[in-house]
Design a protein around this motif. Structure first.
Motif, PDB file in Angstrom:
ATOM      1  N   ARG A   1     -61.813 -40.593 -29.698  1.00 21.45           N
ATOM      2  CA  ARG A   1     -62.389 -40.019 -28.486  1.00 21.45           C
ATOM      3  C   ARG A   1     -61.399 -39.028 -27.901  1.00 21.45           C
ATOM      4  O   ARG A   1     -60.211 -39.287 -27.840  1.00 21.45           O
ATOM      5  N   ILE A   2     -61.923 -37.904 -27.450  1.00 21.22           N
ATOM      6  CA  ILE A   2     -61.128 -36.893 -26.791  1.00 21.22           C
ATOM      7  C   ILE A   2     -61.381 -36.997 -25.295  1.00 21.22           C
ATOM      8  O   ILE A   2     -62.530 -36.994 -24.849  1.00 21.22           O
ATOM      9  N   LEU A   3     -60.307 -37.120 -24.535  1.00 24.72           N
ATOM     10  CA  LEU A   3     -60.390 -37.161 -23.077  1.00 24.72           C
ATOM     11  C   LEU A   3     -59.554 -36.008 -22.524  1.00 24.72           C
ATOM     12  O   LEU A   3     -58.630 -35.534 -23.170  1.00 24.72           O
ATOM     13  N   TRP A   4     -59.876 -35.596 -21.308  1.00 25.18           N
ATOM     14  CA  TRP A   4     -59.222 -34.452 -20.681  1.00 25.18           C
ATOM     15  C   TRP A   4     -58.666 -34.839 -19.323  1.00 25.18           C
ATOM     16  O   TRP A   4     -59.268 -35.618 -18.598  1.00 25.18           O
ATOM     17  N   ARG A   5     -57.528 -34.268 -18.988  1.00 27.91           N
ATOM     18  CA  ARG A   5     -56.922 -34.437 -17.660  1.00 27.91           C
ATOM     19  C   ARG A   5     -56.582 -33.053 -17.142  1.00 27.91           C
ATOM     20  O   ARG A   5     -55.867 -32.291 -17.796  1.00 27.91           O
ATOM     21  N   GLY A   6     -57.113 -32.715 -15.978  1.00 30.69           N
ATOM     22  CA  GLY A   6     -56.870 -31.406 -15.392  1.00 30.69           C
ATOM     23  C   GLY A   6     -56.021 -31.512 -14.145  1.00 30.69           C
ATOM     24  O   GLY A   6     -56.266 -32.359 -13.288  1.00 30.69           O
ATOM     25  N   MET A   7     -55.007 -30.649 -14.045  1.00 26.91           N
ATOM     26  CA  MET A   7     -54.137 -30.620 -12.871  1.00 26.91           C
ATOM     27  C   MET A   7     -53.907 -29.167 -12.480  1.00 26.91           C
ATOM     28  O   MET A   7     -53.672 -28.316 -13.335  1.00 26.91           O
ATOM     29  N   GLY A   8     -53.964 -28.905 -11.189  1.00 23.20           N
ATOM     30  CA  GLY A   8     -53.795 -27.547 -10.705  1.00 23.20           C
ATOM     31  C   GLY A   8     -52.376 -27.264 -10.265  1.00 23.20           C
ATOM     32  O   GLY A   8     -51.641 -28.155  -9.848  1.00 23.20           O
ATOM     33  N   ASP A   9     -52.000 -25.991 -10.373  1.00 24.28           N
ATOM     34  CA  ASP A   9     -50.671 -25.523  -9.979  1.00 24.28           C
ATOM     35  C   ASP A   9     -49.557 -26.342 -10.614  1.00 24.28           C
ATOM     36  O   ASP A   9     -48.564 -26.686  -9.974  1.00 24.28           O
TER      37      ASP A   9
ATOM     38  N   GLY B   1     -58.664 -22.398  -5.236  1.00 26.07           N
ATOM     39  CA  GLY B   1     -57.781 -21.253  -5.376  1.00 26.07           C
ATOM     40  C   GLY B   1     -56.465 -21.505  -6.067  1.00 26.07           C
ATOM     41  O   GLY B   1     -55.510 -20.749  -5.891  1.00 26.07           O
ATOM     42  N   LYS B   2     -56.370 -22.545  -6.842  1.00 26.83           N
ATOM     43  CA  LYS B   2     -55.117 -22.826  -7.548  1.00 26.83           C
ATOM     44  C   LYS B   2     -54.847 -21.717  -8.559  1.00 26.83           C
ATOM     45  O   LYS B   2     -55.749 -21.245  -9.237  1.00 26.83           O
ATOM     46  N   GLN B   3     -53.627 -21.284  -8.620  1.00 24.25           N
ATOM     47  CA  GLN B   3     -53.250 -20.141  -9.451  1.00 24.25           C
ATOM     48  C   GLN B   3     -53.094 -20.495 -10.925  1.00 24.25           C
ATOM     49  O   GLN B   3     -53.302 -19.668 -11.782  1.00 24.25           O
ATOM     50  N   ARG B   4     -52.714 -21.720 -11.213  1.00 24.67           N
ATOM     51  CA  ARG B   4     -52.438 -22.117 -12.595  1.00 24.67           C
ATOM     52  C   ARG B   4     -53.108 -23.467 -12.846  1.00 24.67           C
ATOM     53  O   ARG B   4     -53.039 -24.362 -12.020  1.00 24.67           O
ATOM     54  N   ALA B   5     -53.714 -23.594 -14.008  1.00 27.47           N
ATOM     55  CA  ALA B   5     -54.356 -24.855 -14.381  1.00 27.47           C
ATOM     56  C   ALA B   5     -53.672 -25.423 -15.621  1.00 27.47           C
ATOM     57  O   ALA B   5     -53.343 -24.690 -16.545  1.00 27.47           O
ATOM     58  N   LEU B   6     -53.433 -26.727 -15.602  1.00 21.13           N
ATOM     59  CA  LEU B   6     -52.864 -27.411 -16.752  1.00 21.13           C
ATOM     60  C   LEU B   6     -53.884 -28.450 -17.216  1.00 21.13           C
ATOM     61  O   LEU B   6     -54.333 -29.281 -16.427  1.00 21.13           O
ATOM     62  N   LEU B   7     -54.265 -28.363 -18.474  1.00 24.48           N
ATOM     63  CA  LEU B   7     -55.221 -29.306 -19.049  1.00 24.48           C
ATOM     64  C   LEU B   7     -54.542 -30.074 -20.177  1.00 24.48           C
ATOM     65  O   LEU B   7     -53.941 -29.467 -21.066  1.00 24.48           O
ATOM     66  N   PHE B   8     -54.634 -31.387 -20.112  1.00 19.71           N
ATOM     67  CA  PHE B   8     -54.157 -32.233 -21.206  1.00 19.71           C
ATOM     68  C   PHE B   8     -55.358 -32.680 -22.013  1.00 19.71           C
ATOM     69  O   PHE B   8     -56.375 -33.094 -21.452  1.00 19.71           O
TER      70      PHE B   8
ATOM     71  N   ARG C   1     -62.608 -27.849 -13.868  1.00 19.55           N
ATOM     72  CA  ARG C   1     -62.990 -27.634 -12.468  1.00 19.55           C
ATOM     73  C   ARG C   1     -61.944 -28.221 -11.521  1.00 19.55           C
ATOM     74  O   ARG C   1     -61.537 -27.589 -10.552  1.00 19.55           O
ATOM     75  N   TYR C   2     -61.464 -29.431 -11.801  1.00 17.94           N
ATOM     76  CA  TYR C   2     -60.429 -30.040 -10.960  1.00 17.94           C
ATOM     77  C   TYR C   2     -59.134 -29.230 -11.013  1.00 17.94           C
ATOM     78  O   TYR C   2     -58.458 -29.050 -10.006  1.00 17.94           O
ATOM     79  N   ALA C   3     -58.781 -28.758 -12.193  1.00 17.64           N
ATOM     80  CA  ALA C   3     -57.519 -28.042 -12.353  1.00 17.64           C
ATOM     81  C   ALA C   3     -57.525 -26.684 -11.663  1.00 17.64           C
ATOM     82  O   ALA C   3     -56.477 -26.193 -11.260  1.00 17.64           O
ATOM     83  N   SER C   4     -58.695 -26.093 -11.516  1.00 20.34           N
ATOM     84  CA  SER C   4     -58.756 -24.742 -10.945  1.00 20.34           C
ATOM     85  C   SER C   4     -59.400 -24.708  -9.562  1.00 20.34           C
ATOM     86  O   SER C   4     -59.678 -23.629  -9.045  1.00 20.34           O
TER      87      SER C   4
END
Length: 141
Positions: free
Chosen positions: A44-52, A87-94, A81-84
């Motif tokens: 299973r592939i899961l994703w974690r999004g974090m902004g800035d 107005g967050k300038q940078r998104a990090l997705l795991f 969507r959560y990561a961005s």
């Protein structure tokens, strides 16, 4: 990020015939009839999004843990969507890959205010080991 267990570690080779001891989770899974062998295609592939945020060179080299619970989703668009958001300038997705139910977060969608987000939760101090594969995504608009 690879969440798969080490090869040969904790595997059951047959009860009572000089086999490795069952882990507590394996014993509970067997007792409740949840145990099933994982096939490579069942990962299973899961994703974690974090902004800035940006992954540090130390994390990319050694991996790391998060001190709090780690919320993930099976839906890339939700993590993005959560990561961005706001107005967050940078998104990090795991991208987390788990090969069996033994190393996958718990599906808490039915307890969520947003069940369509398909949320999976990992406990505090879950170790994440980077695979070395990185991608750069560009958002249109």
């Amino acid at each position: 990020v690879d969440q798969s267990a080490g090869e040969g570690h904790g595997e059951r080779t047959g009860a009572g015939r000089g086999s490795a001891p069952l882990s507590v989770l394996q014993a509970v899974a067997r007792a409740f009839g949840c145990e099933r062998p994982a096939k490579p295609e069942e990962g299973r592939i899961l994703w974690r999004g974090m902004g800035d945020m940006r992954a540090s060179s130390r994390f990319l080299a050694m991996g790391g843990t998060e001190f709090a619970c780690c919320s993930t989703t099976s839906r890339l668009e939700v993590a993005a969507r959560y990561a961005s958001a706001a107005g967050k300038q940078r998104a990090l997705l795991f991208r987390l890959k788990s090969s069996t139910f033994m190393n996958m977060g718990v599906d808490i969608s039915e307890f969520s205010a947003f069940p369509h987000e398909k949320e999976y939760l990992y406990p505090p101090l879950t170790y994440m080991h980077p695979t070395g594969v990185t991608h750069r995504l560009v958002r249109n608009g």
